[in-house]
Design a protein around this motif. Structure first.
Motif, PDB file in Angstrom:
ATOM      1  N   TYR B 264       0.845  -1.201   0.000  1.00 22.24           N
ATOM      2  CA  TYR B 264       0.000   0.000   0.000  1.00 22.24           C
ATOM      3  C   TYR B 264       0.881   1.253   0.000  1.00 22.24           C
ATOM      4  O   TYR B 264       0.599   2.229  -0.709  1.00 22.24           O
ATOM      5  N   LEU B 265       1.942   1.220   0.813  1.00 20.68           N
ATOM      6  CA  LEU B 265       2.845   2.374   0.838  1.00 20.68           C
ATOM      7  C   LEU B 265       3.433   2.623  -0.540  1.00 20.68           C
ATOM      8  O   LEU B 265       3.466   3.755  -1.026  1.00 20.68           O
ATOM      9  N   THR B 266       3.899   1.542  -1.187  1.00 22.95           N
ATOM     10  CA  THR B 266       4.581   1.706  -2.469  1.00 22.95           C
ATOM     11  C   THR B 266       3.612   2.188  -3.551  1.00 22.95           C
ATOM     12  O   THR B 266       3.994   2.981  -4.417  1.00 22.95           O
ATOM     13  N   ALA B 267       2.369   1.735  -3.489  1.00 17.76           N
ATOM     14  CA  ALA B 267       1.372   2.269  -4.422  1.00 17.76           C
ATOM     15  C   ALA B 267       1.262   3.786  -4.240  1.00 17.76           C
ATOM     16  O   ALA B 267       1.226   4.541  -5.225  1.00 17.76           O
ATOM     17  N   GLY B 268       1.254   4.237  -3.003  1.00 20.08           N
ATOM     18  CA  GLY B 268       1.181   5.669  -2.736  1.00 20.08           C
ATOM     19  C   GLY B 268       2.435   6.398  -3.188  1.00 20.08           C
ATOM     20  O   GLY B 268       2.363   7.526  -3.697  1.00 20.08           O
ATOM     21  N   VAL B 269       3.581   5.758  -3.014  1.00 14.35           N
ATOM     22  CA  VAL B 269       4.842   6.380  -3.423  1.00 14.35           C
ATOM     23  C   VAL B 269       4.865   6.569  -4.943  1.00 14.35           C
ATOM     24  O   VAL B 269       5.254   7.636  -5.442  1.00 14.35           O
ATOM     25  N   VAL B 270       4.443   5.542  -5.672  1.00 15.50           N
ATOM     26  CA  VAL B 270       4.417   5.666  -7.137  1.00 15.50           C
ATOM     27  C   VAL B 270       3.454   6.785  -7.535  1.00 15.50           C
ATOM     28  O   VAL B 270       3.774   7.642  -8.375  1.00 15.50           O
ATOM     29  N   ASP B 271       2.289   6.806  -6.938  1.00 11.03           N
ATOM     30  CA  ASP B 271       1.306   7.842  -7.268  1.00 11.03           C
ATOM     31  C   ASP B 271       1.853   9.237  -6.978  1.00 11.03           C
ATOM     32  O   ASP B 271       1.697  10.161  -7.783  1.00 11.03           O
ATOM     33  N   LEU B 272       2.485   9.374  -5.826  1.00 13.91           N
ATOM     34  CA  LEU B 272       3.061  10.666  -5.461  1.00 13.91           C
ATOM     35  C   LEU B 272       4.144  11.077  -6.450  1.00 13.91           C
ATOM     36  O   LEU B 272       4.193  12.235  -6.907  1.00 13.91           O
ATOM     37  N   ALA B 273       5.009  10.130  -6.800  1.00 12.44           N
ATOM     38  CA  ALA B 273       6.099  10.425  -7.738  1.00 12.44           C
ATOM     39  C   ALA B 273       5.535  10.879  -9.079  1.00 12.44           C
ATOM     40  O   ALA B 273       6.008  11.863  -9.673  1.00 12.44           O
ATOM     41  N   VAL B 274       4.518  10.191  -9.539  1.00 14.87           N
ATOM     42  CA  VAL B 274       3.926  10.504 -10.839  1.00 14.87           C
ATOM     43  C   VAL B 274       3.297  11.894 -10.822  1.00 14.87           C
ATOM     44  O   VAL B 274       3.525  12.716 -11.719  1.00 14.87           O
ATOM     45  N   GLU B 275       2.536  12.182  -9.782  1.00 15.20           N
ATOM     46  CA  GLU B 275       1.850  13.484  -9.743  1.00 15.20           C
ATOM     47  C   GLU B 275       2.815  14.628  -9.475  1.00 15.20           C
ATOM     48  O   GLU B 275       2.488  15.780  -9.760  1.00 15.20           O
ATOM     49  N   SER B 276       3.982  14.301  -8.905  1.00 11.58           N
ATOM     50  CA  SER B 276       4.964  15.339  -8.590  1.00 11.58           C
ATOM     51  C   SER B 276       6.051  15.426  -9.657  1.00 11.58           C
ATOM     52  O   SER B 276       6.999  16.181  -9.496  1.00 11.58           O
ATOM     53  N   ALA B 277       5.940  14.628 -10.709  1.00 18.07           N
ATOM     54  CA  ALA B 277       6.987  14.550 -11.733  1.00 18.07           C
ATOM     55  C   ALA B 277       8.345  14.306 -11.086  1.00 18.07           C
ATOM     56  O   ALA B 277       9.363  14.863 -11.487  1.00 18.07           O
ATOM     57  N   ASP B 278       8.327  13.456 -10.047  1.00 15.38           N
ATOM     58  CA  ASP B 278       9.548  13.163  -9.293  1.00 15.38           C
ATOM     59  C   ASP B 278      10.142  11.862  -9.824  1.00 15.38           C
ATOM     60  O   ASP B 278       9.915  10.781  -9.294  1.00 15.38           O
ATOM     61  N   ASP B 279      10.937  11.993 -10.891  1.00 16.99           N
ATOM     62  CA  ASP B 279      11.467  10.796 -11.550  1.00 16.99           C
ATOM     63  C   ASP B 279      12.380   9.999 -10.637  1.00 16.99           C
ATOM     64  O   ASP B 279      12.454   8.779 -10.717  1.00 16.99           O
ATOM     65  N   GLU B 280      13.073  10.693  -9.754  1.00 16.53           N
ATOM     66  CA  GLU B 280      13.977   9.996  -8.842  1.00 16.53           C
ATOM     67  C   GLU B 280      13.183   9.085  -7.910  1.00 16.53           C
ATOM     68  O   GLU B 280      13.541   7.916  -7.726  1.00 16.53           O
ATOM     69  N   LEU B 281      12.108   9.604  -7.373  1.00 15.18           N
ATOM     70  CA  LEU B 281      11.297   8.796  -6.457  1.00 15.18           C
ATOM     71  C   LEU B 281      10.655   7.623  -7.198  1.00 15.18           C
ATOM     72  O   LEU B 281      10.580   6.506  -6.668  1.00 15.18           O
ATOM     73  N   LEU B 282      10.218   7.880  -8.433  1.00 16.31           N
ATOM     74  CA  LEU B 282       9.632   6.793  -9.215  1.00 16.31           C
ATOM     75  C   LEU B 282      10.656   5.685  -9.452  1.00 16.31           C
ATOM     76  O   LEU B 282      10.355   4.494  -9.310  1.00 16.31           O
ATOM     77  N   GLU B 283      11.869   6.076  -9.765  1.00 15.66           N
ATOM     78  CA  GLU B 283      12.926   5.091 -10.018  1.00 15.66           C
ATOM     79  C   GLU B 283      13.237   4.303  -8.736  1.00 15.66           C
ATOM     80  O   GLU B 283      13.486   3.093  -8.772  1.00 15.66           O
ATOM     81  N   ILE B 284      13.204   4.990  -7.607  1.00 14.86           N
ATOM     82  CA  ILE B 284      13.432   4.299  -6.324  1.00 14.86           C
ATOM     83  C   ILE B 284      12.354   3.233  -6.101  1.00 14.86           C
ATOM     84  O   ILE B 284      12.653   2.083  -5.765  1.00 14.86           O
ATOM     85  N   ALA B 285      11.107   3.610  -6.306  1.00 11.88           N
ATOM     86  CA  ALA B 285      10.017   2.647  -6.101  1.00 11.88           C
ATOM     87  C   ALA B 285      10.126   1.501  -7.108  1.00 11.88           C
ATOM     88  O   ALA B 285       9.897   0.333  -6.763  1.00 11.88           O
ATOM     89  N   ARG B 286      10.474   1.833  -8.333  1.00 10.69           N
ATOM     90  CA  ARG B 286      10.612   0.809  -9.370  1.00 10.69           C
ATOM     91  C   ARG B 286      11.669  -0.221  -8.964  1.00 10.69           C
ATOM     92  O   ARG B 286      11.470  -1.426  -9.063  1.00 10.69           O
ATOM     93  N   ARG B 287      12.802   0.273  -8.479  1.00 14.55           N
ATOM     94  CA  ARG B 287      13.884  -0.643  -8.078  1.00 14.55           C
ATOM     95  C   ARG B 287      13.516  -1.473  -6.852  1.00 14.55           C
ATOM     96  O   ARG B 287      13.845  -2.646  -6.767  1.00 14.55           O
ATOM     97  N   GLN B 288      12.863  -0.835  -5.892  1.00 16.02           N
ATOM     98  CA  GLN B 288      12.448  -1.587  -4.695  1.00 16.02           C
ATOM     99  C   GLN B 288      11.533  -2.742  -5.084  1.00 16.02           C
ATOM    100  O   GLN B 288      11.684  -3.867  -4.606  1.00 16.02           O
ATOM    101  N   PHE B 289      10.607  -2.459  -5.965  1.00 16.39           N
ATOM    102  CA  PHE B 289       9.664  -3.500  -6.372  1.00 16.39           C
ATOM    103  C   PHE B 289      10.380  -4.570  -7.203  1.00 16.39           C
ATOM    104  O   PHE B 289      10.129  -5.775  -7.025  1.00 16.39           O
TER     105      PHE B 289
END
Lengths: 647, 647
Positions: B264-289
């Motif tokens: 659930y946390l990671t779903a929120g992290v991806v959503d936040l990254a996407v809406e914030s155009a935060d590519d670094e955070l998206l990449e972090i979530a992608r790698r964790q998964f």
């Protein structure tokens, strides 16, 4: 099958002292461990562990709970879990055995000091708890499932039994007798018709009966044993099997649920059966334990594969990376196996005692005796963190040995076992003396024909020679028996082959016998139903289970990065083993499951054989030391495994 | 890496609806599942499961808790765990998607009825809980670690988002908006600087931002994500990793702790990254998964190997007989994988969604949709007991599928997922349409060039032909993409080989393409570091993991009594597989560990190879059916295993 012994056994200084059964244990007054592995543990226990536990129980407030209870302030200030009183009682029991062993006057005084503290808390009717019954606290016996009040009495009583057997009838004994009388009132035939969620009172009451001759304690133990399994405790998420309340003792076929609870209960059941000449009940307990050994026990003797409820799993559910193997379950297994040896006369139980002592109980304390493992896993994939010297740890596996725990049952359990260890070495059946544990020791006892004095010299388990020298012996017939471990294929007594038991008759003063055991390293394979170790090999050296520790691998390799070279020779190193290994090139794929390497698209699928692997490449051969499992994690954080893949 | 989509996506009826990212999901208004495996599940969900859950939530009092709260009596009468409100909200979310899918007026009215109940409990400042804050209850937010208040809001908000996306701005939405506003007040920059012990509010707030355009919800989600891992929650026995509070999100390399919380946390992290155009955070979530899939996921897609804390274990710690694989963790993994597919445009995430839907989420409910697995083990050694139809079960494994649980998160999680399943099938990137899941369906959407209408016909996964018929298409260039699963070696599109993605450009109305996938049974081997399945083989058929169930063995044999005949041919049975097996004669020794069969006394020990075994004898060959894992335990109590020893 139970025979009354001819000689009166009351008074011997032994941690378990049946009034019947095949064998009478020799007490601490008859056996002295004189050197080697266990003498070293007893020394560290005496000079470090007992004081360490006392200091921590002061520090975390578990002793102060008694002071506060006497002062009337404990409802506001109490620290620790609901069973913390029991850890103080177990500390006192350890001290009591230590006083029995060495006469240490400082510990003797400390016992009296603590006993007076207990006495100041005890209520007029004998009730004793820092946790219940006062204004601001829950009422007495309001939570039998989890309250642990009877469990705490059990440990108090065991400590008192240690004092009685050492010839003391002191404050501690008086407190324990009042508590026991209170239990008989409160839970007797007219009292609360239930049991404690954690068995322990049963074995304690039978032992108190043995030490005092008061039948009511035996009858109360019988009530508790017969009530268990009748569903007097609530159903819980783990099921009533957690506290062995799922099935009456006489109907159960295997031990289950919380492993420590199961062991303490079974020790009490054996004791009850023996004192009641109840051969049927004894046979039931014997079978339950046998099935547990055959299907639910780890190679180390460790018991319990569930972390959630510290419990046994299903048959053959024994994954090393999720093994729990609580130190206290090891202590409990020693108690059960020893009692069965005494009741049945079967020296083979000494194999279980030995395996569990060397590979569970001895694994718990660090070399300095000041930190402990609560759980004893057979496989550690990630190095544990060093616990800080001033840190109270949870029981979890994420730490190396820790100085103290929130649930700190294990340190004092190790301490009381080590202090009383000489009581698990030898027995007499009247006709002779049996040596169950092969330790350097002196034995001074009597058989029917007269006095027997023995001296055992050995470097076992480092080497396999055990010399028993007779210092004094009867003139008439008598027999010396030595346990020969099941693994000791090719053992000899004075050159003649022996198996399971080596016997020498009518030895005279000045004579000696030499038992020679093949302690050199050997390979061990698991039952095929233990899925988690399929295709793996373990190594044992005498009674000592070996392990691979990353400390002994080239830098950068962890234990899961290597495998054994099949068909390579295993060398004995005198302490452990030297094996040939090779690094495995891991696949590191995005998905850790794939087709067999030779699986071609469109081909008819064929079952690969057991040697099929997803990756083929290997590194160069390495020579690697395997070390005793009990010594692991004494050289800093490491990964470790006992079962090693054979390539 | 994040590109804003050209078309406005607000309003589409989809369970996740990013405002940015590579792909826009097609909603329930654009995709209809028309038949096959998933249509059947949707039918059972609509006609049985949703009402079943409603009836049970009434029966156990979780809905009455709201009535009692409104009446002022809940402190005395409340039933259920601290998070039981959330199960009512998840039921409402399931109803909301079902209304969106079918327009069912009965469910529509029931949603309003329940929402008015919630409204009657909501306090003037928006706070809403039946568990906290009243006289006789603990104060609001007094236990963030375990209180689950924010977790409950999260599920309330997700239900409201389902309504908003279905074009309703009703009572439920008003209640959820007031709750969300309250959260922003209470936990905003000037508020309580902590997080909820169970992540869920994060993903809900970003989705509410998407559905309303209110920036404050996005900012509040950002605060929660950035606070997590900074140690604002207490340390606990399981460690702060249990609720992902051990390491800041941006510093973690793998998912850990409680698996549902992590998802659930990671779903929120991806959503936040996407809406914030935060590519670094998206990449972090992608790698964790990605690391979690590569090292901490079972073959079924199941996650979590610890029962104690419902948590991930260490890398490759994946014992089948102690697998937990909570149904809700499967739902969470689908949420994460789908969000990553939308954000990155990588159709391969559809493999994870598909594997998890077929082998975790679909395994939970019984065929009749009225009982559920909470955990989804890969190996069952002892037949589970049938749960009584009126019994509230613990989450434990000892039962077969149960009608309801003390912790009953899974049934409603399955229900909301099945009701919204059409939202996980297809996407558009403006230039074309992507089919992520290969299901019989109709698609009616627009790409940049104009309207696209498709009809997908397939019996997949039973057979491998997927025909996409174009009913309407733009005149200009556009592209149809179909995911080709990673296992589909030899797949073709209209006869031409394709891998990972099959593309067809500029199809016109009346044209069709045929994707052909080799769904026939295949053998699968594990990474060698997964100790628990060494020497074992699994079988998969298309996306469906197969299992051996004792029901399909001759009477008297359990799954642990047989092994595969090596090098025997595996036949596809159209649904599962037919394999050659043989019974194993077990040793049944007193001690389940022994020397290799050829180990002679006195010989130099040699490492046995991987085929060495303690017992040799075998039975006769048997032909045995393997069945889809998701169908197991629908024919009465049985033993079961996915990984099977190769002899």
């Amino acid at each position: 099958m139970i025979t009354m012994l001819s000689n009166d056994t009351r008074g011997a200084v032994a941690p378990a002292l049946p009034g019947a059964g095949r064998l009478r244990p020799l007490g601490l007054d008859e056996v002295t461990i004189t050197g080697g592995f266990w003498a070293e543990r007893q020394h560290v226990n005496a000079t470090a562990t007992i004081d360490h536990c006392d200091a921590w129980e002061q520090r975390v407030g578990w002793i102060d709970n008694f002071r506060a209870a006497a002062a009337g302030t404990v409802a506001q200030s109490r620290t620790g879990r609901e069973f913390s009183d029991s850890d103080v009682y177990k500390l006192v029991e350890a001290m009591a055995w230590e006083v029995a062993r060495t006469g240490d006057p400082r510990l003797d005084a400390r016992i009296e000091e603590l006993a007076q503290l207990f006495e100041s808390v005890q209520e007029p009717d004998g009730y004793l708890s820092t946790k219940y019954g006062r204004p601001g606290q829950e009422p007495r016996y309001s939570d039998l499932a989890w309250g642990h009040e009877l469990y705490c009495y059990g440990h108090l009583i065991q400590a008192a039994v240690a004092r009685l057997r050492s010839g003391r009838h002191d404050t501690l004994v008086r407190v324990a007798l009042r508590a026991a009388d209170h239990v008989c009132e409160a839970f007797g035939p007219q009292g609360i018709a239930s049991v404690c969620g954690h068995a322990e009172i049963e074995v304690a009451l039978v032992e108190l009966y043995r030490a005092t001759g008061q039948e009511r304690y035996l009858e109360q133990a019988r009530l508790f044993v017969e009530r268990r399994g009748t569903g007097t405790l609530p159903d819980i998420e783990f099921g009533r099997s957690y506290y062995q309340d799922d099935v009456p003792v006489r109907e159960a076929t295997v031990l289950r649920g919380h492993a420590v609870r199961a062991m303490y209960l079974t020790a009490g059941v054996v004791d009850l059966a023996v004192e009641s000449a109840d051969d049927e009940l004894l046979e039931i307990a014997r079978r339950q334990f046998a099935t547990t050994l055959a299907r639910r026990t780890y190679l180390t003797g460790g018991m319990g594969s569930h972390h959630q409820d510290e419990a046994f799993g299903d048959d053959f559910e024994l994954p090393p990376d999720r093994s729990y193997c609580e130190t206290c379950a090891g202590v409990g297994a020693v108690m059960v196996a020893w009692r069965l040896a005494l009741a049945t006369g079967d020296l083979a139980y000494g194999d279980v005692v030995e395996r569990t002592l060397y590979n569970v109980v001895a694994t718990s304390p660090a070399a300095d005796g000041r930190s402990f493992f609560y759980t004893n896993p057979l496989h550690k994939r990630v190095p544990g963190q060093e616990a800080a010297a001033d840190e109270v740890s949870p029981r979890a596996l994420s730490r190396l040995r820790a100085p103290w725990f929130e649930v700190s049952c294990c340190p004092t359990n190790v301490a009381r076992t080590f202090a009383s260890l000489a009581g698990y070495v030898a027995t007499t059946d009247g006709a002779g003396v049996q040596l169950h544990q092969l330790v350097p020791c002196r034995v001074d006892t009597r058989v029917d024909g007269g006095a027997v004095r023995l001296e055992v010299e050995t470097r076992y388990p480092q080497d396999g020679d055990v010399v028993v020298r007779v210092l004094e012996a009867p003139d008439g017939p008598w027999e010396l028996s030595l346990r020969v471990p099941a693994w000791a294929q090719g053992a000899t007594l004075d050159g003649a082959p022996v198996a399971r038991v080596a016997r020498a008759t009518d030895l005279r003063a000045g004579q000696e016998v030499r038992l020679t055991l093949p302690v050199g390293v050997r390979t061990t394979l698991p039952d095929e139903r233990i899925d988690a170790v399929r295709g793996c090999v373990a190594f044992e050296r005498g009674p000592v289970v070996l392990c691979l520790e990353s400390t002994d691998l080239p830098t950068g390799l962890e234990v899961d990065d290597v495998e054994l070279v099949p068909r390579s020779v295993v060398e004995d190193s005198g302490r452990g083993a030297r094996v040939r290994m090779r690094a495995v090139a891991h696949a590191d794929a995005a998905w850790p499951y794939g087709g067999a390497a030779d699986d071609a698209a469109g081909a008819v699928p064929v079952v690969p054989d057991a040697t099929a692997r997803a990756v083929a490449p290997r590194g160069e051969d390495l020579a690697v030391e395997l070390v005793p499992y009990h010594s692991w994690a004494n050289r800093g954080p490491s990964t470790m495994r006992i079962w090693i893949p054979a390539g």
